[in-house]
Design a protein around this motif. Structure first.
Motif, PDB file in Angstrom:
ATOM      1  N   ALA A 191       0.844  -1.193   0.000  1.00  0.00           N
ATOM      2  CA  ALA A 191       0.000   0.000   0.000  1.00  0.00           C
ATOM      3  C   ALA A 191       0.882   1.247   0.000  1.00  0.00           C
ATOM      4  N   GLN A 192       0.481   2.268  -0.757  1.00  0.00           N
ATOM      5  CA  GLN A 192       1.263   3.488  -0.864  1.00  0.00           C
ATOM      6  C   GLN A 192       0.522   4.663  -0.255  1.00  0.00           C
ATOM      7  N   GLU A 193       1.319   5.603   0.228  1.00  0.00           N
ATOM      8  CA  GLU A 193       0.769   6.821   0.802  1.00  0.00           C
ATOM      9  C   GLU A 193      -0.031   7.573  -0.254  1.00  0.00           C
ATOM     10  N   ALA A 194      -1.146   8.153   0.152  1.00  0.00           N
ATOM     11  CA  ALA A 194      -1.972   8.925  -0.773  1.00  0.00           C
ATOM     12  C   ALA A 194      -1.189  10.116  -1.315  1.00  0.00           C
ATOM     13  N   VAL A 195      -1.476  10.475  -2.550  1.00  0.00           N
ATOM     14  CA  VAL A 195      -0.796  11.601  -3.192  1.00  0.00           C
ATOM     15  C   VAL A 195      -1.548  12.886  -2.848  1.00  0.00           C
ATOM     16  N   PRO A 196      -0.882  13.860  -2.215  1.00  0.00           N
ATOM     17  CA  PRO A 196      -1.576  15.105  -1.872  1.00  0.00           C
ATOM     18  C   PRO A 196      -1.741  15.993  -3.109  1.00  0.00           C
ATOM     19  N   TYR A 197      -2.568  17.001  -2.960  1.00  0.00           N
ATOM     20  CA  TYR A 197      -2.711  17.989  -4.022  1.00  0.00           C
ATOM     21  C   TYR A 197      -1.590  19.009  -3.868  1.00  0.00           C
ATOM     22  N   LEU A 198      -0.689  19.068  -4.835  1.00  0.00           N
ATOM     23  CA  LEU A 198       0.448  19.978  -4.783  1.00  0.00           C
ATOM     24  C   LEU A 198       0.050  21.360  -5.288  1.00  0.00           C
ATOM     25  N   ASN A 199       0.697  22.368  -4.757  1.00  0.00           N
ATOM     26  CA  ASN A 199       0.430  23.748  -5.167  1.00  0.00           C
ATOM     27  C   ASN A 199       1.382  24.128  -6.301  1.00  0.00           C
ATOM     28  N   PHE A 200       0.875  24.060  -7.530  1.00  0.00           N
ATOM     29  CA  PHE A 200       1.693  24.387  -8.694  1.00  0.00           C
ATOM     30  C   PHE A 200       1.622  25.872  -9.071  1.00  0.00           C
ATOM     31  N   ALA A 201       1.006  26.695  -8.237  1.00  0.00           N
ATOM     32  CA  ALA A 201       0.851  28.106  -8.581  1.00  0.00           C
ATOM     33  C   ALA A 201       2.178  28.812  -8.856  1.00  0.00           C
ATOM     34  N   PRO A 202       3.254  28.596  -8.047  1.00  0.00           N
ATOM     35  CA  PRO A 202       4.518  29.279  -8.355  1.00  0.00           C
ATOM     36  C   PRO A 202       5.052  28.939  -9.748  1.00  0.00           C
ATOM     37  N   LEU A 203       4.860  27.700 -10.167  1.00  0.00           N
ATOM     38  CA  LEU A 203       5.288  27.311 -11.512  1.00  0.00           C
ATOM     39  C   LEU A 203       4.388  27.941 -12.567  1.00  0.00           C
ATOM     40  N   ASP A 204       3.078  27.878 -12.369  1.00  0.00           N
ATOM     41  CA  ASP A 204       2.139  28.451 -13.341  1.00  0.00           C
ATOM     42  C   ASP A 204       2.369  29.950 -13.514  1.00  0.00           C
ATOM     43  N   ASN A 205       2.585  30.659 -12.399  1.00  0.00           N
ATOM     44  CA  ASN A 205       2.826  32.107 -12.489  1.00  0.00           C
ATOM     45  C   ASN A 205       4.113  32.402 -13.251  1.00  0.00           C
ATOM     46  N   ALA A 206       5.141  31.615 -12.993  1.00  0.00           N
ATOM     47  CA  ALA A 206       6.415  31.822 -13.684  1.00  0.00           C
ATOM     48  C   ALA A 206       6.273  31.545 -15.179  1.00  0.00           C
ATOM     49  N   LEU A 207       5.535  30.508 -15.533  1.00  0.00           N
ATOM     50  CA  LEU A 207       5.346  30.186 -16.947  1.00  0.00           C
ATOM     51  C   LEU A 207       4.580  31.300 -17.662  1.00  0.00           C
ATOM     52  N   ALA A 208       3.612  31.906 -16.977  1.00  0.00           N
ATOM     53  CA  ALA A 208       2.884  33.025 -17.581  1.00  0.00           C
ATOM     54  C   ALA A 208       3.827  34.203 -17.824  1.00  0.00           C
ATOM     55  N   LYS A 209       4.705  34.485 -16.879  1.00  0.00           N
ATOM     56  CA  LYS A 209       5.670  35.579 -17.054  1.00  0.00           C
ATOM     57  C   LYS A 209       6.659  35.261 -18.172  1.00  0.00           C
ATOM     58  N   LEU A 210       7.050  33.997 -18.277  1.00  0.00           N
ATOM     59  CA  LEU A 210       7.960  33.604 -19.351  1.00  0.00           C
ATOM     60  C   LEU A 210       7.309  33.820 -20.715  1.00  0.00           C
ATOM     61  N   GLU A 263       8.917  22.349  -2.381  1.00  0.00           N
ATOM     62  CA  GLU A 263      10.098  23.222  -2.401  1.00  0.00           C
ATOM     63  C   GLU A 263      10.641  23.361  -3.823  1.00  0.00           C
ATOM     64  N   GLN A 264      10.669  22.270  -4.574  1.00  0.00           N
ATOM     65  CA  GLN A 264      11.212  22.320  -5.932  1.00  0.00           C
ATOM     66  C   GLN A 264      10.297  23.095  -6.876  1.00  0.00           C
ATOM     67  N   ILE A 265       8.994  23.061  -6.653  1.00  0.00           N
ATOM     68  CA  ILE A 265       8.080  23.890  -7.454  1.00  0.00           C
ATOM     69  C   ILE A 265       8.424  25.363  -7.250  1.00  0.00           C
ATOM     70  N   ARG A 266       8.638  25.761  -5.993  1.00  0.00           N
ATOM     71  CA  ARG A 266       8.984  27.160  -5.720  1.00  0.00           C
ATOM     72  C   ARG A 266      10.339  27.521  -6.312  1.00  0.00           C
ATOM     73  N   ARG A 267      11.302  26.623  -6.151  1.00  0.00           N
ATOM     74  CA  ARG A 267      12.657  26.918  -6.629  1.00  0.00           C
ATOM     75  C   ARG A 267      12.702  26.988  -8.159  1.00  0.00           C
ATOM     76  N   THR A 268      12.022  26.072  -8.817  1.00  0.00           N
ATOM     77  CA  THR A 268      11.986  26.086 -10.282  1.00  0.00           C
ATOM     78  C   THR A 268      11.244  27.318 -10.785  1.00  0.00           C
ATOM     79  N   GLY A 269      10.119  27.644 -10.142  1.00  0.00           N
ATOM     80  CA  GLY A 269       9.395  28.848 -10.526  1.00  0.00           C
ATOM     81  C   GLY A 269      10.250  30.091 -10.392  1.00  0.00           C
ATOM     82  N   ALA A 270      11.038  30.175  -9.321  1.00  0.00           N
ATOM     83  CA  ALA A 270      11.905  31.339  -9.126  1.00  0.00           C
ATOM     84  C   ALA A 270      12.953  31.433 -10.234  1.00  0.00           C
TER      85      ALA A 270
END
Length: 757
Positions: free
Chosen positions: A626-645, A728-735
Motif C-alpha cells: 500500500a502506498q501513501e496517498a498523493v496530496p494535491y500539490l500547489n503548482f501556482a509558483p510554476l504556473d505564475n512563472a510560466l505566464a511571465k515567461l 520546495e522544488q516547485i517554488r525553486r523552479t518557478g523562481a
C-alpha cells in the motif's frame, strides 16, 4: 559514452563512392536568417556556399584511419600522439592551438576472475576474439581488457539472480515474486538504462556484485548477422564502459566541483561518492550463457527473456558465482586540444565547438566519426580566413580527452575555467559518434528556432529533402504519438532535451551555457560499441562507407558555428522555449494526477484483495505494498512563472520585429543579456542529493543516467513521492524561470527603440 540515437528505421540506398552531401541552395531571394539583416543574410549564404565547397569526404576518411590506427584510451601512448597530431593540424590551418592538461583518476584492471563454482563449473573467458577481416582487432597488447571503469575492488562468492535490465521496476517485479537479491550477485542485460544505474540499484537492493552482458536479442544475432559477416555483436564481444555515478556528478571523482589541476586537493578514492559500492564486470553473451543456464527458480517474465537457447530462470541459485576484481588506481593526464580563431569585432564572445578524441579501444565510430567532421569544419574555416574572411566572434574548436571514463577532460576544463566560460561563452556545440540515417538534435530550446533554420538549409545525402524534413518523416512513421502530432502540426522540428552522456553536460547543466548536441543515425546499427570491433574496417563497411553523412554533419555544425560567429545580433529566440517549458509543466502536473488516481485504484484493489496472479497458479504474485496517498500539490509558483515567461518571450519577439538599428554598444549589451540568460535557470543549491547539477529545466535522471529528466527537481520529487520536497522544488523552479523571464525582458528593452535623448 552512450551517445547512440534511437532512430531505428533503416531505409534508403547507399551513395556511390564519390557521393557527397548536398546543401539546399538558397532561393534567388535569400530566406531570412535569425540574427541577420537581409543584406547580411545574403552575404552569409554566399559564405556558406564557399564553406561547403571546401569540404572533402576524403579528409574525413584519412583522419579516421590515422586516428583509429591504434587503441587510444586515457593514459595510452597513442592518446597523447593523437592530441599532438591534432594540435599540429589546427596550427597548420591558422589557429592558435594548445594542449591543456588535467590529471584524473583512471583505474585499469589488474585482476579479473569470474567463475561458476556450482552446481557445475565454468571459467569465463573474458576476452574478445579478433577476426582476420578486421585489421586492428588483433592489437591485443595495446587494448584495454573488457571491464567497467570505476568498479569497486572486490572478491565475492554468492548465488546468482537474473534481474532483467537491472532498473528499479525490475526489482519491484522480483519482489512481487518473493525474490530478494540481498547478499546475492546479480546478472543484468545491457539496455533499458545507462550501465552505471545497474550496479547502483543493485547495491541499494543489497546485492554484493553485478554482472552485465549483452543479450543477442538486443545486441547480437537476434538483430542480424554478427561481425564480420554483419554488423552485430559476435559471441565474444563485450561492452566496456564507465559505471561512475555521473547522475551525482561527472568528471574526476576525486575533485568534485573544482578542476583537477596537478596540485589539486584530492579525495581518497576509497571514499569517493561516485565510485560504485560493489564490484561490477561486463561479459559477453558467450560467457553469460553457462551462468544463466545454471539458474533455477521461477521462469522470468516473457518480456525479460532473451535470444540465448536456454530457458531464462530468475534464481536465486542454484548457480553460485565467484567474482574477483582488482584495479590499478592511477592518476593519468588527459590532453584537451584547444584551438582558437580570434574574433574581429566581438572577440570577448566565444563560440565553442567540441567532440572528444579518446576511445575505449580504436574508436572509429565512437568518437572519431564526429571528431573528423569537426576537424574538417575547422580546416574549411581556415581556408575562408586565408581568402579574407574573419569571424566577428571568437571561435574555439575543442577535442576533449577522457570523455569515455566520465566526461573527465571536458568537466575538469569547465570547472577550472568556470568564470571565464560563464563570462564569455555564447554557446557550446557538441557532436559525438554519428553514422548514416536521420538527424538527431537536442539542446537548449533558446536555440531551437536557430537550429531549425540551419537544418532547413542542409540536404540529406540519401534523399532530396532537408535533414529536418527527413527527420520529421521518421517521426510521422515511427515516433511516439506526441512526436507524430508535432510532425503533422508544427512547421518546425521540436528538438530534444539534453540529459547526459557527452561533453555538453558541464557546460549546460553546471554552468548554464546554451548547448546543442547533434548527430546522424539509424541506418548504421551494429554491435561494435565499446569493443575491439569499433574500427575503421567496421565503420567503412557498415556505418558510413562514403563519409557522406560525415560531410553532412560538417555542413550542419559548420553552419551553426558560422551563423553564431557572424550574426548581427545573437540568434536566440524565446517563444519556442516558452512553449516547451509550458509542456513540461503540463507533464509534471499530469504525472502527479496520474499517480494520485493509480494510488486510489491500488488501495481499492488491496481492500478487495484483488491482485493479479502469475501464469503459474503455484507461484502467486505477492500483493503490492500500500502506498501513501498523493496530496494535491500547489503548482501556482510554476504556473505564475510560466505566464511571465510567455509574456517576456512575446515582448522580445516584438522588439526584434521592429526596424530598430542598434549601436555597437547596444549590440554588445544585448548579446550578453542573450547568451547569459540560460545562467538564470541555474539554482545556487543545485538539485536535491546532487548539487553539481544546477539547471532547473534539464538534468540526467537519478535512475536513468543518460536519459533526461525535464523540470528535474519537481519531476523526481513527485516520482519518488517526496511531497515536501516537491513543494520546495516547485517554488525553486518557478523562481529560476522568473529570473530568466526578467533577463529576457531586459533584452527586449535593449532590443527595442532607443530611449529618447
Amino acid at each position: 559514452m552512450l551517445k547512440r540515437y534511437a532512430f531505428f528505421l533503416a531505409a534508403g540506398l547507399l551513395l556511390g563512392p564519390r557521393a557527397r552531401a548536398q546543401t539546399t541552395p538558397p532561393p534567388a531571394e535569400a530566406k531570412p536568417l535569425l540574427g541577420f539583416a537581409p543584406a547580411a543574410a545574403a552575404a552569409e549564404y554566399q559564405l556558406e556556399t564557399k564553406f561547403d565547397a571546401q569540404l572533402k569526404a576524403g579528409n574525413l576518411r584519412d583522419w579516421m584511419k590515422r586516428l583509429s590506427a591504434h587503441p587510444h584510451h586515457v593514459g595510452s601512448p597513442y592518446d597523447k600522439e593523437n592530441a599532438d597530431y591534432m594540435a599540429g593540424l589546427f596550427k597548420s590551418w591558422g589557429y592558435d592551438a594548445r594542449i591543456d592538461i588535467s590529471y584524473v583518476l583512471f583505474p585499469t584492471p589488474k585482476l579479473r576472475v569470474l567463475e561458476l563454482v556450482g552446481p557445475t563449473k565454468y571459467t569465463a573467458v573474458l576476452a574478445e576474439k579478433p577476426v582476420p577481416e578486421d585489421a586492428t582487432s588483433g592489437q591485443t597488447a595495446e587494448q584495454l581488457p573488457t571491464y567497467n571503469c570505476f568498479s569497486k575492488d572486490g572478491d565475492v562468492t554468492a548465488e546468482l539472480v537474473f534481474v532483467n535490465y537491472g532498473i528499479p521496476k525490475d526489482y519491484e517485479e522480483l519482489a512481487r515474486r518473493g525474490i530478494d537479491v540481498k547478499g546475492k550477485i546479480v546478472i543484468a542485460k545491457y539496455g533499458g538504462s545507462w550501465r552505471g544505474i545497474k550496479p547502483k540499484v543493485a547495491a541499494e537492493m543489497g546485492a554484493i556484485g553485478c554482472l552485465i552482458y549483452s543479450d543477442p536479442k538486443d545486441d547480437g544475432y537476434g538483430q542480424g548477422d554478427v561481425y564480420p559477416k554483419g554488423p552485430f555483436k559476435p559471441e565474444t564481444g563485450a561492452q566496456r564502459g564507465s559505471v561512475l555515478d555521473m547522475p551525482t556528478y561527472p568528471g574526476d571523482p576525486l575533485t568534485p566541483g573544482y578542476g583537477s589541476t596537478k596540485n589539486a586537493k584530492r579525495l581518497d578514492y576509497r571514499k569517493a561518492p561516485t565510485i560504485t559500492q560493489i564490484p561490477v564486470l561486463p561479459i559477453s553473451y558467450g560467457d553469460a550463457q553457462p551462468l544463466l543456464a545454471a539458474l533455477a527458480g521461477p521462469m522470468a517474465p516473457a518480456d525479460w527473456r532473451g535470444a540465448l537457447p536456454i530457458p531464462y530462470h530468475l534464481g536465486p541459485g542454484p548457480a553460485r558465482v565467484h567474482l574477483q576484481l582488482a584495479f590499478n588506481w592511477k592518476t593519468e593526464p588527459v590532453y584537451n586540444v584547444i584551438a582558437t580563431l580570434q574574433g574581429s569585432q566581438y572577440p570577448e564572445e566565444w563560440i565553442m565547438r567540441g567532440n572528444h578524441h579518446d576511445a575505449w579501444v580504436n574508436g572509429a565510430s565512437d568518437p572519431l566519426s564526429g571528431l573528423v567532421a569537426e576537424l574538417e569544419e575547422a580546416r574549411a574555416l581556415g581556408e575562408l580566413v586565408k581568402a579574407g574572411w574573419r569571424p566577428k566572434r571568437t571561435v574555439m574548436f575543442c577535442a576533449w580527452d577522457g570523455e569515455e571514463p566520465g566526461l573527465l577532460g571536458s568537466t575538469e576544463w569547465a570547472e577550472t575555467n568556470a568564470k571565464d566560460i560563464q563570462k564569455h561563452v555564447v554557446a557550446y556545440l557538441n557532436t559525438d559518434n554519428s553514422d548514416r540515417g536521420f538527424l538527431g538534435v537536442a539542446g537548449s530550446h533558446t536555440l531551437e528556432k536557430f537550429f531549425n533554420q540551419v537544418g532547413r538549409d542542409v540536404q540529406d545525402p540519401e534523399k532530396n529533402v532537408s535533414i529536418i524534413e527527413r527527420r520529421k518523416s521518421l517521426d510521422l512513421v515511427s515516433g511516439s504519438p506526441e512526436a507524430q502530432k508535432d510532425a503533422r502540426d508544427r512547421p518546425d522540428l521540436r528538438i530534444g532535451a539534453l540529459g547526459a552522456g557527452s561533453d555538453y553536460s558541464p557546460y549546460l547543466q553546471h554552468l548554464g551555457i546554451p548547448s546543442l548536441n547533434v548527430g546522424f543515425g539509424g541506418e548504421g546499427a551494429g554491435g561494435e560499441y565499446h569493443s575491439i570491433f569499433d574500427s575503421f574496417d567496421d565503420f567503412t563497411r557498415f556505418k558510413d562507407p562514403t563519409f557522406a553523412y560525415g560531410v553532412a554533419l560538417a555542413q550542419t555544425m559548420g553552419r551553426c558555428t558560422l551563423r553564431l560567429a557572424d550574426a548581427d545580433v545573437l540568434p536566440f529566440e524565446f517563444q519556442n522555449l516558452s512553449n516547451t517549458v509550458a509542456k513540461y509543466g503540463t507533464e509534471v502536473k499530469a504525472l502527479a494526477e496520474t499517480m494520485r488516481t493509480d494510488t486510489e485504484k491500488q488501495a481499492k484493489l488491496l481492500a478487495d484483495k484483488r491482485f493479479d496472479q502469475v501464469a503459474n497458479p503455484d507461484q502467486p504474485l505477492l500483493p503490492p505494498k500500500a502506498q501513501e496517498a498523493v496530496p494535491y500539490l500547489n503548482f501556482a509558483p510554476l504556473d505564475n512563472a510560466l505566464a511571465k515567461l510567455e509574456q517576456s518571450a512575446q515582448a522580445y519577439a516584438q522588439a526584434r520585429r521592429g526596424p530598430n538599428k542598434l549601436s555597437d554598444d547596444r549590440k554588445k549589451e544585448l548579446d550578453q543579456l542573450l547568451y547569459q540568460a540560460e545562467q538564470q535557470l541555474l539554482s545556487t543549491e543545485g538539485l536535491p542529493r546532487r548539487p553539481w547539477y544546477r539547471h532547473q529545466l534539464y538534468a540526467p535522471g537519478y535512475y536513468t543516467g543518460y536519459g533526461v529528466k525535464t523540470l528535474p527537481g519537481i519531476r523526481e520529487a513527485v516520482e519518488e513521492r517526496k511531497w515536501a520536497e516537491a513543494d520546495e522544488q516547485i517554488r525553486r523552479t518557478g523562481a529560476a524561470i522568473e529570473r530568466f523571464a526578467g533577463q529576457v525582458n531586459r533584452a527586449a528593452a535593449v532590443a527595442g527603440p532607443a530611449p529618447a535623448q
